[in-house]
Write a protein that holds these residues in place. Structure first.
Motif, PDB file in Angstrom:
ATOM      1  N   ALA A   1       5.287 -20.450 -39.888  1.00 48.84           N
ATOM      2  CA  ALA A   1       5.645 -19.457 -40.902  1.00 48.84           C
ATOM      3  C   ALA A   1       4.443 -19.051 -41.747  1.00 48.84           C
ATOM      4  N   GLU A   2       3.638 -20.017 -42.169  1.00 48.79           N
ATOM      5  CA  GLU A   2       2.483 -19.743 -43.025  1.00 48.79           C
ATOM      6  C   GLU A   2       1.256 -20.460 -42.473  1.00 48.79           C
ATOM      7  N   PRO A   3       0.793 -20.125 -41.279  1.00 50.82           N
ATOM      8  CA  PRO A   3      -0.323 -20.866 -40.691  1.00 50.82           C
ATOM      9  C   PRO A   3      -1.622 -20.692 -41.468  1.00 50.82           C
ATOM     10  N   ALA A   4      -1.867 -19.522 -42.044  1.00 49.21           N
ATOM     11  CA  ALA A   4      -3.122 -19.283 -42.743  1.00 49.21           C
ATOM     12  C   ALA A   4      -3.252 -20.198 -43.959  1.00 49.21           C
ATOM     13  N   ASP A   5      -2.187 -20.294 -44.764  1.00 45.35           N
ATOM     14  CA  ASP A   5      -2.230 -21.152 -45.946  1.00 45.35           C
ATOM     15  C   ASP A   5      -2.349 -22.622 -45.551  1.00 45.35           C
ATOM     16  N   ALA A   6      -1.591 -23.015 -44.518  1.00 47.86           N
ATOM     17  CA  ALA A   6      -1.629 -24.412 -44.086  1.00 47.86           C
ATOM     18  C   ALA A   6      -2.995 -24.785 -43.534  1.00 47.86           C
ATOM     19  N   VAL A   7      -3.606 -23.893 -42.763  1.00 43.65           N
ATOM     20  CA  VAL A   7      -4.923 -24.165 -42.188  1.00 43.65           C
ATOM     21  C   VAL A   7      -5.977 -24.265 -43.276  1.00 43.65           C
TER      22      VAL A   7
ATOM     23  N   GLY B   1      -7.169 -13.795 -41.785  1.00 43.82           N
ATOM     24  CA  GLY B   1      -8.185 -13.644 -42.821  1.00 43.82           C
ATOM     25  C   GLY B   1      -9.054 -12.421 -42.610  1.00 43.82           C
ATOM     26  N   ALA B   2      -9.291 -12.059 -41.347  1.00 43.92           N
ATOM     27  CA  ALA B   2     -10.108 -10.880 -41.063  1.00 43.92           C
ATOM     28  C   ALA B   2      -9.422  -9.611 -41.544  1.00 43.92           C
ATOM     29  N   PHE B   3      -8.081  -9.615 -41.554  1.00 42.24           N
ATOM     30  CA  PHE B   3      -7.334  -8.460 -42.033  1.00 42.24           C
ATOM     31  C   PHE B   3      -7.066  -8.526 -43.534  1.00 42.24           C
ATOM     32  N   ALA B   4      -7.140  -9.725 -44.112  1.00 39.24           N
ATOM     33  CA  ALA B   4      -6.735  -9.915 -45.508  1.00 39.24           C
ATOM     34  C   ALA B   4      -7.563  -9.043 -46.445  1.00 39.24           C
ATOM     35  N   GLY B   5      -6.872  -8.273 -47.275  1.00 42.89           N
ATOM     36  CA  GLY B   5      -7.543  -7.463 -48.283  1.00 42.89           C
ATOM     37  C   GLY B   5      -8.291  -6.280 -47.724  1.00 42.89           C
TER      38      GLY B   5
ATOM     39  N   SER C   1       3.150  -9.489 -39.457  1.00 39.38           N
ATOM     40  CA  SER C   1       2.778 -10.780 -38.899  1.00 39.38           C
ATOM     41  C   SER C   1       1.665 -10.587 -37.893  1.00 39.38           C
ATOM     42  N   ASN C   2       0.670 -11.500 -37.942  1.00 36.39           N
ATOM     43  CA  ASN C   2      -0.390 -11.502 -36.942  1.00 36.39           C
ATOM     44  C   ASN C   2      -0.192 -12.618 -35.926  1.00 36.39           C
ATOM     45  N   ASP C   3       1.038 -13.136 -35.885  1.00 35.86           N
ATOM     46  CA  ASP C   3       1.383 -14.143 -34.887  1.00 35.86           C
ATOM     47  C   ASP C   3       1.196 -13.528 -33.497  1.00 35.86           C
ATOM     48  N   GLN C   4       0.596 -14.289 -32.594  1.00 34.06           N
ATOM     49  CA  GLN C   4       0.341 -13.783 -31.258  1.00 34.06           C
ATOM     50  C   GLN C   4       1.629 -13.388 -30.537  1.00 34.06           C
ATOM     51  N   ALA C   5       2.779 -13.880 -31.007  1.00 30.77           N
ATOM     52  CA  ALA C   5       4.048 -13.494 -30.383  1.00 30.77           C
ATOM     53  C   ALA C   5       4.269 -11.987 -30.483  1.00 30.77           C
ATOM     54  N   THR C   6       3.689 -11.348 -31.515  1.00 32.92           N
ATOM     55  CA  THR C   6       3.854  -9.908 -31.662  1.00 32.92           C
ATOM     56  C   THR C   6       3.003  -9.131 -30.674  1.00 32.92           C
ATOM     57  N   PHE C   7       2.103  -9.805 -29.961  1.00 32.24           N
ATOM     58  CA  PHE C   7       1.233  -9.128 -29.006  1.00 32.24           C
ATOM     59  C   PHE C   7       1.627  -9.428 -27.561  1.00 32.24           C
ATOM     60  N   LEU C   8       2.536 -10.356 -27.331  1.00 33.33           N
ATOM     61  CA  LEU C   8       2.818 -10.841 -25.982  1.00 33.33           C
ATOM     62  C   LEU C   8       3.402  -9.755 -25.082  1.00 33.33           C
ATOM     63  N   PRO C   9       3.129  -9.833 -23.778  1.00 31.07           N
ATOM     64  CA  PRO C   9       3.798  -8.944 -22.836  1.00 31.07           C
ATOM     65  C   PRO C   9       5.308  -9.217 -22.850  1.00 31.07           C
ATOM     66  N   ALA C  10       6.102  -8.185 -22.993  1.00 31.01           N
ATOM     67  CA  ALA C  10       7.535  -8.379 -23.208  1.00 31.01           C
ATOM     68  C   ALA C  10       8.227  -9.084 -22.044  1.00 31.01           C
TER      69      ALA C  10
ATOM     70  N   GLY D   1      -5.773 -22.414 -35.998  1.00 31.44           N
ATOM     71  CA  GLY D   1      -7.017 -22.064 -36.675  1.00 31.44           C
ATOM     72  C   GLY D   1      -7.459 -20.651 -36.356  1.00 31.44           C
ATOM     73  N   LEU D   2      -7.378 -20.257 -35.083  1.00 31.93           N
ATOM     74  CA  LEU D   2      -7.763 -18.905 -34.697  1.00 31.93           C
ATOM     75  C   LEU D   2      -6.827 -17.870 -35.304  1.00 31.93           C
ATOM     76  N   ALA D   3      -5.520 -18.177 -35.342  1.00 33.81           N
ATOM     77  CA  ALA D   3      -4.558 -17.250 -35.955  1.00 33.81           C
ATOM     78  C   ALA D   3      -4.838 -17.082 -37.444  1.00 33.81           C
ATOM     79  N   ALA D   4      -5.193 -18.185 -38.112  1.00 29.71           N
ATOM     80  CA  ALA D   4      -5.489 -18.116 -39.547  1.00 29.71           C
ATOM     81  C   ALA D   4      -6.724 -17.262 -39.809  1.00 29.71           C
TER      82      ALA D   4
END
Length: 726
Positions: free
Chosen positions: A131-137, A168-172, A45-54, A161-164
């Motif tokens: 759950a699927e922000p990239a597809d929805a955006v 996309g920058a990582f996709a493929g 997941s590239n959700d920003q929640a995975t980067f947050l300070p714990a 939009g930024l998360a999507a």
């Protein structure tokens, strides 16, 4: 000359059975791990929640915010922009567009259209399922483009939009990244070995190690033990390919040496394994443990990378110590075709060393001669050069970058943020979120409104609907466990320095009204991330250095040598960061660097740089036991020089491949590690460390037995080296 005696016959089970079983076992692992590579998206997941300070305030605020948003949605901001004032007809078309957006059902609410004060743009706030922000955006962008009035530009930006676009920058990119890294390594190995078969064997070892690492990481992520994201995936591939190849280079070098002294390929493979086992194990342990030190970080992104990268190193270690020796035992000299190593005469096995330069030729003889003649001048000049390069650290701007600058490729969301700032409050779509008690909500709201830079602030009712006091707006706020939610829109872009200053002022203000109030949101998260990253530097760096120091002490049976080696690595890191800062500012024109860049650069450069310390000094110690310290240093430098240089070039090339991912953090990390590894290989390991060790002589092993064994080295070696006798 008398040829070497034949080695005793090796039993069938050792000559064929074990190597074949090992190869078949690794092929089976690759057969399962290879297809799993394409399934990593299931647990990533590239959700920003995975980067947050714990443990940061912004993270706690986000957890409360989710209690008010049962659907777990994130906002997307739709911007429709015209170069001139929108006509009544165009405004009517944007009103009709709302129904089309609602029909998409990408989320629960659509707010808008809201016209700008200059009349040249309108915006919608659209909730998007997390759950699927990239597809929805992407679906939202298609619909908005199709329904927007003629003569307008459309953007979908905001957090969704930024998360999507980040996704996309990582996709493929994994496949491209892997191909670039493997191609670079293959070309380097062809040049190094001048063999057609050996590069494939080494690459197979690296690829099979990566397959095993993917299986291990996938299992850990599936079980919920780690959080995997695109950043960790990219680094995992590069790290495994680079590390496995480095370990393979060390083993192959010892295997080639062994083949010169025995006609039995199995005996040569075992001899090489025994000789390389300790340095490879020590190197892998040092890197893996150093990476696991990231678990001490309070940033979720750092915690996620530590176990992922350590798993990759462990798999690289096992592949280099099992699969590669199995290939070597099966192929023998054929692996080096067409330049097979020749069996040396028996009387040429152990040349008597006087200076340590005997039998050496070319570049490494020249380097050894320089080190032996002017050791103090060489290491002092090397240190001064590194100190001068380190001065550039003062220009490193590692206090975070705007979120819109993170993506280096074309981004509709980044362009949308610019359009949003031109026509609306720059913080639209990324509000500051304040959580306060219901009893003090009024006082907190007034305190928020009084902060400079706040354009609007309001309590939220059920469904995140603002309570504005206008006719038809809800009258009662949503309440969860005695807490309410307040949104504040800033006049500044959410990822700007001005926004962070406003959030800091807001925190001071609201805690006076409610000591338990929490301030979160995009800006607060960035602020807490930067603060936490600075704290992590002070916490993790001493731990990593201590771990590496202990491992070096155990390996070298010395205290002084490990201390000096660690100091050289730290100085090399500072020089690499100094040069990188100048390149980022004046060549690439980056606006700054992510706050985690110094820490990641330190962990990778110091942990990987210690590899070359181990490769060099373990061989120096081995030769010193036979021939004395100073001849042993020159002998160790000569026989490992080519291996270490090749390993450094391979590792630099693999990390440079990270530059194909259009993410600023990874491009910066690629440059830092690639440049730092080359600097470490060419200057530190080739000149600084050997010259310093040569100058100190047997004292370098203090307080070990080797130092006491040579209380006074014979003057013959020093005299011969000084005179330059060949």
């Amino acid at each position: 000359m008398k040829q070497a005696a034949r080695a005793p016959r090796v039993p069938f089970w050792l000559r064929w059975l074990i190597p074949v079983v090992l190869v078949v076992g690794w092929v089976a692992i690759a057969g399962v791990g290879g297809p799993t590579f394409g399934r990593l998206d299931e647990v990533s997941s590239n959700d920003q929640a995975t980067f947050l300070p714990a443990g940061a305030e912004a993270t706690e605020a986000r957890e409360w915010q989710q209690k008010f948003q049962d659907s777990g949605e994130v906002p997307a901001v739709v911007v429709i922009e015209s170069s001139s004032t929108l006509t009544h007809s165009q405004l009517g078309a944007t009103a009709d567009l709302k129904a089309s957006i609602e029909d998409l059902r990408v989320g629960s609410t659509v707010v808008g259209p809201v016209p700008s004060q200059d009349g040249k743009a309108v915006q919608f706030i659209v909730s998007v399922a997390a759950a699927e922000p990239a597809d929805a955006v992407e679906e939202l962008r298609r619909e908005v483009r199709a329904g927007a009035p003629d003569g307008t530009q459309t953007f979908v930006t905001g957090p969704a939009g930024l998360a999507a676009d980040l996704t996309g920058a990582f996709a493929g990119i994994d496949g491209i990244l892997l191909l670039v890294a493997l191609a670079a390594v293959f070309i380097i190995l062809l040049v190094v070995y001048r063999s057609l078969l050996l590069p494939f064997i080494v690459l197979l070892t690296s690829v099979f190690a990566l397959c095993a690492a993917i299986l291990l990481v996938f299992g850990m992520a599936k079980a919920g033990w780690i959080q995997l994201n695109g950043q960790s995936q990219g680094i995992l591939s590069i790290l495994v390919i680079g590390a496995a190849t480095d370990y393979a280079l060390l083993y192959v070098a010892r295997f080639r040496e062994a083949l010169e002294h025995t006609a039995n390929r199995t005996a040569a493979a075992i001899t090489a394994w025994r000789a390389s086992f300790e340095p490879i194990l020590a190197s892998g342990a040092a890197v893996a443990i150093a990476l696991l030190c990231l678990l001490f970080s309070d940033l979720n992104s750092n915690k996620a990378l530590g176990p992922v990268a350590a798993a990759g190193i462990v798999c690289s270690l096992f592949a280099a110590l099992t699969l590669l020796p199995a290939f070597a035992a099966l192929l023998g000299r054929a692996a080096f075709w067409p330049f097979r190593p020749k069996l040396q005469p028996e009387d040429a096995r152990e040349p008597e060393l006087v200076t340590g330069l005997e039998g050496q030729r070319g570049l490494w003889r020249a380097a050894g001669t320089l080190v032996s003649r002017r050791p103090r001048s060489v290491w002092v000049a090397s240190v001064l050069l590194l100190v001068v390069a380190s001065a550039g650290v003062m220009q490193l701007k590692a206090n975070g970058v705007p979120q819109t600058a993170v993506i280096l490729s074309a981004s509709n969301a980044v362009d949308g943020q610019d359009a949003l700032a031109r026509h609306f409050d720059a913080g639209s779509g990324s509000p500051v979120v304040i959580v306060s008690s219901q009893a003090t909500a009024g006082e907190v709201l007034e305190a928020v409104k009084a902060v400079d830079g706040v354009g609007a602030a309001y309590l939220l009712a059920e469904g995140s609907v603002p309570i504005t006091g206008a006719p038809g707006s809800p009258a009662r706020p949503a309440v969860r466990d005695g807490r309410v939610l307040i949104n504040a829109t800033l006049d500044f872009a959410a990822d700007s320095d001005a926004a962070e200053q406003a959030v800091s002022a807001m925190r001071n203000s609201v805690t006076q009204a409610d000591p338990g109030a929490l301030v979160g949101g995009v800006t607060a998260t960035a602020l807490d991330t930067n603060t936490t990253a600075q704290r992590d530097l002070a916490t993790i760096i001493p731990v990593v250095l201590a771990v590496i120091l202990v491992i070096l002490m155990l390996l070298l049976r010395s205290v002084l040598a490990p201390v000096l080696l660690v100091a050289s690595v730290v100085l090399s890191y500072a020089a690499a960061m100094g040069v990188s800062a100048l390149v980022f500012n004046h060549v690439f024109g980056f606006p700054g660097a992510d706050a985690t860049v110094p820490l990641f650069g330190f962990v990778f450069l110091v942990a990987l740089g210690v590899d070359y310390n181990i490769f060099l000094m373990s061989r120096v110690r081995e030769e010193s036991l036979k021939h004395g310290t100073r001849p042993g240093i020159l002998r160790g430098l000569g026989v490992t020089g080519g291996v270490i240089t090749s390993a450094g070039v391979v590792l630099a090339a693999t990390f440079a491949a990270l530059g194909v991912i259009p993410i600023m953090f990874l491009v910066q990390l690629a440059f830092i590690v690639a440049f730092g590894v080359l600097l470490d290989t060419v200057l530190v390991r080739s000149l600084l460390v050997p010259a310093l060790a040569y100058d100190l002589g047997p004292r370098i092993w203090w307080p070990g037995k080797l130092a006491r064994r040579e209380p006074q080295e014979t003057t013959k070696a020093a005299e011969v080296a000084e005179a330059g006798v060949r």
